[in-house]
Design a protein around this motif. Structure first.
Motif, PDB file in Angstrom:
ATOM      1  N   CYS A 170       0.843  -1.193   0.000  1.00  0.00           N
ATOM      2  CA  CYS A 170       0.000   0.000   0.000  1.00  0.00           C
ATOM      3  C   CYS A 170       0.882   1.249   0.000  1.00  0.00           C
ATOM      4  N   LEU A 171       0.414   2.274  -0.699  1.00  0.00           N
ATOM      5  CA  LEU A 171       1.111   3.552  -0.673  1.00  0.00           C
ATOM      6  C   LEU A 171       1.166   4.045   0.777  1.00  0.00           C
ATOM      7  N   THR A 172       2.347   4.396   1.203  1.00  0.00           N
ATOM      8  CA  THR A 172       2.516   4.870   2.572  1.00  0.00           C
ATOM      9  C   THR A 172       2.570   6.396   2.575  1.00  0.00           C
ATOM     10  N   VAL A 173       1.776   6.993   3.448  1.00  0.00           N
ATOM     11  CA  VAL A 173       1.753   8.453   3.506  1.00  0.00           C
ATOM     12  C   VAL A 173       2.046   8.930   4.932  1.00  0.00           C
ATOM     13  N   LEU A 174       2.398  10.192   5.030  1.00  0.00           N
ATOM     14  CA  LEU A 174       2.628  10.801   6.338  1.00  0.00           C
ATOM     15  C   LEU A 174       1.499  11.802   6.567  1.00  0.00           C
ATOM     16  N   ILE A 175       0.731  11.571   7.627  1.00  0.00           N
ATOM     17  CA  ILE A 175      -0.382  12.466   7.937  1.00  0.00           C
ATOM     18  C   ILE A 175       0.099  13.485   8.962  1.00  0.00           C
ATOM     19  N   THR A 176      -0.076  14.766   8.641  1.00  0.00           N
ATOM     20  CA  THR A 176       0.246  15.779   9.640  1.00  0.00           C
ATOM     21  C   THR A 176      -1.045  16.245  10.303  1.00  0.00           C
ATOM     22  N   CYS A 177      -0.920  16.569  11.598  1.00  0.00           N
ATOM     23  CA  CYS A 177      -2.069  17.073  12.348  1.00  0.00           C
ATOM     24  C   CYS A 177      -1.580  18.131  13.327  1.00  0.00           C
ATOM     25  N   LYS A 178      -2.520  18.968  13.783  1.00  0.00           N
ATOM     26  CA  LYS A 178      -2.133  20.067  14.681  1.00  0.00           C
ATOM     27  C   LYS A 178      -3.168  20.234  15.776  1.00  0.00           C
ATOM     28  N   ASN A 179      -2.687  20.209  17.022  1.00  0.00           N
ATOM     29  CA  ASN A 179      -3.557  20.418  18.175  1.00  0.00           C
ATOM     30  C   ASN A 179      -3.956  21.890  18.229  1.00  0.00           C
ATOM     31  N   LYS A 180      -5.250  22.158  18.151  1.00  0.00           N
ATOM     32  CA  LYS A 180      -5.735  23.542  18.059  1.00  0.00           C
ATOM     33  C   LYS A 180      -5.436  24.347  19.319  1.00  0.00           C
ATOM     34  N   GLU A 181      -5.388  23.655  20.490  1.00  0.00           N
ATOM     35  CA  GLU A 181      -5.167  24.386  21.733  1.00  0.00           C
ATOM     36  C   GLU A 181      -3.704  24.684  21.976  1.00  0.00           C
ATOM     37  N   THR A 182      -2.844  23.669  21.770  1.00  0.00           N
ATOM     38  CA  THR A 182      -1.420  23.862  22.085  1.00  0.00           C
ATOM     39  C   THR A 182      -0.620  24.304  20.859  1.00  0.00           C
ATOM     40  N   ASN A 183      -1.237  24.206  19.671  1.00  0.00           N
ATOM     41  CA  ASN A 183      -0.550  24.498  18.393  1.00  0.00           C
ATOM     42  C   ASN A 183       0.553  23.508  18.054  1.00  0.00           C
ATOM     43  N   LYS A 184       0.648  22.425  18.830  1.00  0.00           N
ATOM     44  CA  LYS A 184       1.692  21.417  18.570  1.00  0.00           C
ATOM     45  C   LYS A 184       1.313  20.576  17.366  1.00  0.00           C
ATOM     46  N   THR A 185       2.321  20.261  16.551  1.00  0.00           N
ATOM     47  CA  THR A 185       2.056  19.450  15.354  1.00  0.00           C
ATOM     48  C   THR A 185       2.559  18.028  15.586  1.00  0.00           C
ATOM     49  N   ASN A 186       2.004  17.089  14.838  1.00  0.00           N
ATOM     50  CA  ASN A 186       2.470  15.699  14.929  1.00  0.00           C
ATOM     51  C   ASN A 186       2.377  15.052  13.547  1.00  0.00           C
ATOM     52  N   ILE A 187       3.105  13.948  13.412  1.00  0.00           N
ATOM     53  CA  ILE A 187       3.096  13.190  12.152  1.00  0.00           C
ATOM     54  C   ILE A 187       2.791  11.733  12.478  1.00  0.00           C
ATOM     55  N   ILE A 188       1.851  11.141  11.746  1.00  0.00           N
ATOM     56  CA  ILE A 188       1.584   9.703  11.891  1.00  0.00           C
ATOM     57  C   ILE A 188       1.684   9.051  10.506  1.00  0.00           C
ATOM     58  N   THR A 189       2.391   7.930  10.441  1.00  0.00           N
ATOM     59  CA  THR A 189       2.521   7.175   9.194  1.00  0.00           C
ATOM     60  C   THR A 189       1.286   6.308   9.001  1.00  0.00           C
ATOM     61  N   VAL A 190       0.744   6.331   7.796  1.00  0.00           N
ATOM     62  CA  VAL A 190      -0.498   5.600   7.527  1.00  0.00           C
ATOM     63  C   VAL A 190      -0.426   4.886   6.171  1.00  0.00           C
ATOM     64  N   ALA A 191      -0.877   3.636   6.170  1.00  0.00           N
ATOM     65  CA  ALA A 191      -0.971   2.889   4.908  1.00  0.00           C
ATOM     66  C   ALA A 191      -2.434   2.635   4.532  1.00  0.00           C
ATOM     67  N   TRP A 192      -3.319   2.752   5.500  1.00  0.00           N
ATOM     68  CA  TRP A 192      -4.736   2.498   5.231  1.00  0.00           C
ATOM     69  C   TRP A 192      -5.440   3.812   4.922  1.00  0.00           C
ATOM     70  N   ILE A 193      -5.349   4.189   3.676  1.00  0.00           N
ATOM     71  CA  ILE A 193      -5.965   5.427   3.196  1.00  0.00           C
ATOM     72  C   ILE A 193      -6.380   5.181   1.749  1.00  0.00           C
ATOM     73  N   THR A 194      -7.552   5.662   1.387  1.00  0.00           N
ATOM     74  CA  THR A 194      -8.014   5.419   0.017  1.00  0.00           C
ATOM     75  C   THR A 194      -9.007   6.483  -0.450  1.00  0.00           C
TER      76      THR A 194
END
Ligand code: FMN
Length: 183
Positions: free
Chosen positions: A16-40
């Motif tokens: 499966c195509l592997t992607v990096l999902i970025t997300c941002k906590n609205k309160e702390t403004n902290k960002t994170n990255i999670i690797t995901v293969a289950w996306i379509t």
């Protein structure tokens, strides 16, 4: 023939195509990255994709509360970074910093992108659906963008230039370099 344990059936649907999902906590403004293969992709008009995330992931709550995320497409050369972002929790670690990835502003969402990636899909969540031990984030695609040199003039990946990161399973990855076309 050999029977596959049912909790490993998914490997028959890889690589499966592997992607990096970025997300941002609205309160702390902290960002994170999670690797995901289950996306379509699931719809083109309107453009909708589905992302499958386990509620135990640190990113799960961030994505659910922010109601948005960015899909970042890495090349095969980011395998090490993808494995890191896919095996360490962002709770105590700044994955951008530790993986040596750079933050870049997105266009339609607050959540930033990863500069080292070659394409981006900016999304806002439409609905969250329970699906066994994962939840499905059904999301509207607000923007899709790729570096021109990685695309053919038909708007497909040019696999002579782009080496996609495909997840086989566990910590095995593969890439492809041939394009077939029925004539
Ligand atoms: C190649 C690969 C693919 C993965 N695919 C998914 C996935 O589709 N859904 C998911 O919830 N976790 C997936 N994971 C696991 C998460 O990326 C991993 O648990 C990560 O450390 C979670 O980070 P977080 O706790 O900071 O959110 C995958 C991991 C790897 C290495």
């Amino acid at each position: 023939m050999v029977k596959i344990p049912l909790n490993k059936f998914n490997y028959l649907l890889h690589p499966c195509l592997t992607v990096l999902i970025t997300c941002k906590n609205k309160e702390t403004n902290k960002t994170n990255i999670i690797t995901v293969a289950w996306i379509t992709p699931v719809s083109l008009n309107p453009p909708i994709l589905v992302l499958s995330i386990k509620p135990t992931r640190f990113s799960y709550k961030i994505i659910k509360e922010a109601r948005e995320f960015v899909v970042n497409i890495p090349s095969y050369n980011l395998m090490k970074q993808a494995l890191f972002c896919g095996s360490v929790s962002g709770e105590k670690v700044d994955k951008f910093k530790e993986a040596g990835l750079r933050i870049e502003k997105s266009e339609k969402v607050e959540t930033p992108r990863i500069k080292e990636c070659i394409a981006y899909i900016e999304c806002k969540i439409r609905e969250v659906i329970k699906a066994g031990d994962h939840d499905l984030f059904l999301a509207d695609v607000l923007l899709a963008e790729a570096q021109e040199k990685y695309l053919t003039n038909e708007g497909l990946y040019n696999l002579k230039v782009f080496r996609p990161l495909l997840h086989v399973g566990k910590d095995y990855f593969v890439t492809v370099s041939t394009v077939g076309k029925e004539t």
